[in-house]
Scaffold this motif. Structure first.
Motif, mmCIF file in Angstrom:
data_model
loop_
_atom_site.group_PDB
_atom_site.id
_atom_site.type_symbol
_atom_site.label_atom_id
_atom_site.label_comp_id
_atom_site.label_asym_id
_atom_site.label_seq_id
_atom_site.Cartn_x
_atom_site.Cartn_y
_atom_site.Cartn_z
ATOM 1 N N ASN A 188 0.804 -1.221 0.000
ATOM 2 C CA ASN A 188 0.000 0.000 0.000
ATOM 3 C C ASN A 188 0.837 1.272 0.000
ATOM 4 O OD1 ASN A 188 1.015 -0.143 2.581
ATOM 5 N ND2 ASN A 188 -0.966 -0.252 3.592
ATOM 6 N N ALA A 189 2.104 1.167 -0.433
ATOM 7 C CA ALA A 189 2.961 2.344 -0.530
ATOM 8 C C ALA A 189 3.863 2.201 -1.749
ATOM 9 C CB ALA A 189 3.798 2.501 0.736
ATOM 10 N N ARG A 190 4.276 3.375 -2.287
ATOM 11 C CA ARG A 190 5.111 3.382 -3.491
ATOM 12 C C ARG A 190 6.159 4.470 -3.369
ATOM 13 N NH1 ARG A 190 5.327 5.989 -8.441
ATOM 14 N NH2 ARG A 190 5.955 4.640 -10.142
ATOM 15 N N CYS A 191 7.384 4.153 -3.773
ATOM 16 C CA CYS A 191 8.474 5.124 -3.761
ATOM 17 C C CYS A 191 8.365 5.997 -5.002
ATOM 18 C CB CYS A 191 9.826 4.401 -3.742
ATOM 19 S SG CYS A 191 11.234 5.526 -3.861
ATOM 20 N N THR A 192 8.491 7.314 -4.840
ATOM 21 C CA THR A 192 8.405 8.205 -5.993
ATOM 22 C C THR A 192 9.697 8.231 -6.796
ATOM 23 O OG1 THR A 192 9.089 10.094 -4.661
ATOM 24 C CG2 THR A 192 6.717 9.700 -4.867
ATOM 25 N N ALA A 193 10.796 7.795 -6.224
ATOM 26 C CA ALA A 193 12.074 7.820 -6.936
ATOM 27 C C ALA A 193 12.290 6.567 -7.783
ATOM 28 C CB ALA A 193 13.226 7.985 -5.947
ATOM 29 N N CYS A 194 12.179 5.387 -7.165
ATOM 30 C CA CYS A 194 12.492 4.149 -7.899
ATOM 31 C C CYS A 194 11.254 3.380 -8.342
ATOM 32 C CB CYS A 194 13.401 3.248 -7.065
ATOM 33 S SG CYS A 194 12.598 2.483 -5.641
ATOM 34 N N GLY A 195 10.072 3.729 -7.832
ATOM 35 C CA GLY A 195 8.842 3.066 -8.239
ATOM 36 C C GLY A 195 8.546 1.771 -7.508
ATOM 37 N N ALA A 196 9.372 1.393 -6.547
ATOM 38 C CA ALA A 196 9.141 0.164 -5.789
ATOM 39 C C ALA A 196 7.836 0.261 -5.010
ATOM 40 C CB ALA A 196 10.303 -0.096 -4.836
ATOM 41 N N THR A 197 7.122 -0.857 -4.899
ATOM 42 C CA THR A 197 5.915 -0.916 -4.087
ATOM 43 C C THR A 197 6.163 -1.881 -2.943
ATOM 44 O OG1 THR A 197 5.005 -2.608 -5.552
ATOM 45 C CG2 THR A 197 4.339 -0.341 -5.980
ATOM 46 N N PHE A 198 5.571 -1.579 -1.794
ATOM 47 C CA PHE A 198 5.843 -2.340 -0.583
ATOM 48 C C PHE A 198 4.793 -2.016 0.468
ATOM 49 C CE2 PHE A 198 8.497 1.354 -1.310
ATOM 50 C CZ PHE A 198 8.078 2.209 -0.301
ATOM 51 N N PRO A 199 4.704 -2.810 1.546
ATOM 52 C CA PRO A 199 3.835 -2.460 2.662
ATOM 53 C C PRO A 199 4.371 -1.210 3.353
ATOM 54 C CG PRO A 199 4.403 -4.791 2.740
ATOM 55 C CD PRO A 199 5.280 -4.156 1.700
ATOM 56 N N ARG A 200 3.502 -0.314 3.730
ATOM 57 C CA ARG A 200 3.915 0.938 4.374
ATOM 58 C C ARG A 200 4.744 0.667 5.629
ATOM 59 N NH1 ARG A 200 2.628 4.870 8.093
ATOM 60 N NH2 ARG A 200 2.640 7.007 7.346
ATOM 61 N N SER A 201 4.436 -0.426 6.320
ATOM 62 C CA SER A 201 5.172 -0.754 7.543
ATOM 63 C C SER A 201 6.660 -0.967 7.282
ATOM 64 C CB SER A 201 4.577 -1.995 8.206
ATOM 65 O OG SER A 201 4.662 -3.103 7.330
ATOM 66 N N GLU A 202 7.029 -1.380 6.064
ATOM 67 C CA GLU A 202 8.436 -1.574 5.729
ATOM 68 C C GLU A 202 9.162 -0.251 5.491
ATOM 69 O OE1 GLU A 202 9.043 -4.295 2.516
ATOM 70 O OE2 GLU A 202 7.899 -5.877 3.486
ATOM 71 N N THR A 212 8.785 2.498 7.463
ATOM 72 C CA THR A 212 8.935 3.279 8.686
ATOM 73 C C THR A 212 10.409 3.394 9.078
ATOM 74 O OG1 THR A 212 8.556 1.328 10.047
ATOM 75 C CG2 THR A 212 6.645 2.706 9.576
ATOM 76 N N THR A 213 10.733 4.499 9.701
ATOM 77 C CA THR A 213 12.096 4.749 10.164
ATOM 78 C C THR A 213 12.071 4.998 11.666
ATOM 79 O OG1 THR A 213 11.945 7.133 9.808
ATOM 80 C CG2 THR A 213 12.719 5.815 7.947
ATOM 81 N N ASP A 214 13.241 5.186 12.251
ATOM 82 C CA ASP A 214 13.327 5.469 13.683
ATOM 83 C C ASP A 214 12.799 6.855 14.021
ATOM 84 O OD1 ASP A 214 14.401 2.987 14.121
ATOM 85 O OD2 ASP A 214 16.483 3.691 14.022
ATOM 86 N N THR A 215 12.778 7.761 13.042
ATOM 87 C CA THR A 215 12.269 9.113 13.248
ATOM 88 C C THR A 215 10.756 9.105 13.102
ATOM 89 O OG1 THR A 215 14.294 9.956 12.276
ATOM 90 C CG2 THR A 215 12.475 11.508 12.511
ATOM 91 N N GLU A 216 10.052 9.696 14.063
ATOM 92 C CA GLU A 216 8.596 9.706 14.052
ATOM 93 C C GLU A 216 8.053 10.433 12.825
ATOM 94 O OE1 GLU A 216 4.879 11.130 16.865
ATOM 95 O OE2 GLU A 216 6.887 11.057 17.686
ATOM 96 N N ASN A 217 7.020 9.876 12.199
ATOM 97 C CA ASN A 217 6.347 10.432 11.028
ATOM 98 C C ASN A 217 7.271 10.601 9.824
ATOM 99 O OD1 ASN A 217 3.864 10.611 12.359
ATOM 100 N ND2 ASN A 217 4.446 12.575 13.259
ATOM 101 N N GLU A 218 8.326 9.818 9.728
ATOM 102 C CA GLU A 218 9.227 9.883 8.588
ATOM 103 C C GLU A 218 9.319 8.500 7.959
ATOM 104 O OE1 GLU A 218 13.843 10.906 7.977
ATOM 105 O OE2 GLU A 218 12.705 12.378 9.128
ATOM 106 N N LEU A 219 9.166 8.459 6.638
ATOM 107 C CA LEU A 219 9.230 7.205 5.908
ATOM 108 C C LEU A 219 10.434 7.209 4.973
ATOM 109 C CD1 LEU A 219 5.468 6.860 4.874
ATOM 110 C CD2 LEU A 219 6.607 5.795 6.802
ATOM 111 N N ALA A 220 10.889 6.028 4.600
ATOM 112 C CA ALA A 220 11.972 5.888 3.632
ATOM 113 C C ALA A 220 11.750 4.603 2.842
ATOM 114 C CB ALA A 220 13.324 5.852 4.322
#
Length: 94
Positions: free
Chosen positions: A6-20, A22-30
């Motif tokens: 349910n998530a997609r990277c705008t740079a490389c186009g990869a799709t993955f679960p949003r939970s994957e 998550t980062t250690d910083t709150e409200n920041e995704l990578a």
């Protein structure tokens, strides 16, 4: 379906679960594939993507998740089994 894609990277186009993403910083995704910090959600009602195999290599016949076929070149896919660039989308039988 425990972890829908349910998530997609705008740079490389990869799709993955949003939970994957998550980062250690709150409200920041990578992106787990390339590390890009711009990740967009894929609304559930607009996609049939899941963690099941949704791509097929026309060369060797291997099936896999489309996100496994991404390469460092944007828009270019390669089979994770044989490396061929002839990737097809597996249509949902429903």
């Amino acid at each position: 379906m425990p972890n829908p894609i349910n998530a997609r990277c705008t740079a490389c186009g990869a799709t993955f679960p949003r939970s994957e993403a998550t980062t250690d910083t709150e409200n920041e995704l990578a992106c787990p594939a390339c590390g890009c910090g711009v990740v967009r959600g894929i609304p559930e009602q607009h996609t049939t993507l899941t963690q099941r195999e949704n791509a097929r290599c026309a060369s060797c016949g291997a099936t896999f998740s489309r996100s496994e076929a991404t390469t460092e070149t944007k828009g270019k896919l390669a089979c994770p089994e044989c490396g061929a660039n002839d990737i097809r989308t597996v249509e949902d039988p429903e």
